[in-house]
Each structure stands twice: as structure tokens, then as C-alpha cells.
Write an enzyme that holds these catalytic residues in place. Sequence first.
Site, mmCIF file in Angstrom:
data_model
loop_
_atom_site.group_PDB
_atom_site.id
_atom_site.type_symbol
_atom_site.label_atom_id
_atom_site.label_comp_id
_atom_site.label_asym_id
_atom_site.label_seq_id
_atom_site.Cartn_x
_atom_site.Cartn_y
_atom_site.Cartn_z
ATOM 1 N N ARG A 135 0.836 -1.151 -0.006
ATOM 2 C CA ARG A 135 -0.065 -0.051 0.072
ATOM 3 C C ARG A 135 0.865 1.427 -0.112
ATOM 4 N NH1 ARG A 135 -2.376 0.657 6.112
ATOM 5 N NH2 ARG A 135 -0.509 1.857 6.745
ATOM 6 N N CYS B 215 0.216 5.449 1.266
ATOM 7 C CA CYS B 215 -0.559 6.403 1.887
ATOM 8 C C CYS B 215 -0.264 7.812 1.489
ATOM 9 C CB CYS B 215 -0.608 6.173 3.436
ATOM 10 S SG CYS B 215 -1.609 7.344 4.385
#
Length: 132
Positions: free
Chosen positions: A109, A111
Site C-alpha cells: 500500500r 498512503c
Amino acid sequence: MNSSSLKAIVTKSAPAPVGPYSQAVLANGWLYCSGQIPLHPSSGRLVGEGDVEKQTRQVLSNLKAVLSAAGGSTSQVVRTTIYLVDLKDFGKVNAIYSETFEEEPSPARACIQVAALPKDARIEIDCVAWLG
């Protein structure tokens, strides 16, 4: 790949798109889910005004609904991107996110802090899943 090998995923269990895009597209076993903001599926209204924890739970609920409509689950998610209006919310979001993506391996991921999100949401999350 031609357009006949692409399938739009549509579900009333997640909010309708607020623009000219699909909730998700299935392409050769890969599911590309559009970013979800904290809209209630039936009313289309923003949930948890200013409360990033309530908004995160709604966003993840919306993503799960799209994954389910495609025949998938969070355990098949390979990658997510989280967009936050304020990175100071990272700890709160991470705690809730880890409840959803608790199986190993966790998705890769990123962010990112952004200046603004649609409808004044505090968070948006998109994902890619392998359903093949």
C-alpha cells in the site's frame, strides 16, 4: 486485451459513482476498484462528518461490497492506496484498516496526503485484487 475482456462491476451495496467511472473493472482476473469515499450506499450522503474513524469504516465497507459483487474478498487484495486530507489521521486509520486486512500477507500500500477529496471527505481508499 479488448473491451470485451473487461467487465464493469456494479452493486447497489456501495455508493454509485459520482462521475464517469465504474465502481470496479475486472480484467483478466485482476479487479481494479475505484477509490471509495465515505458515502452511504443508499442515500449517497457523506458519513461521519469530520470523524475520520467513522469515515474509514464506511470506506472499507464500501470497498468490501464492491469486492463481494465481483466474487472476491479482502483476502484477495494485493494493493491499496489511502488518500488522507491530514496525515495526522494515519494512526486512527491504520488501526481500523488492520481490522479489515488482518490476513497475511497484508496488501502492499501507499498512503498519501492530499489537499482535498470529493464531497469534503477526509479519506479515500482504492485497491487492486487478484481474483483469477
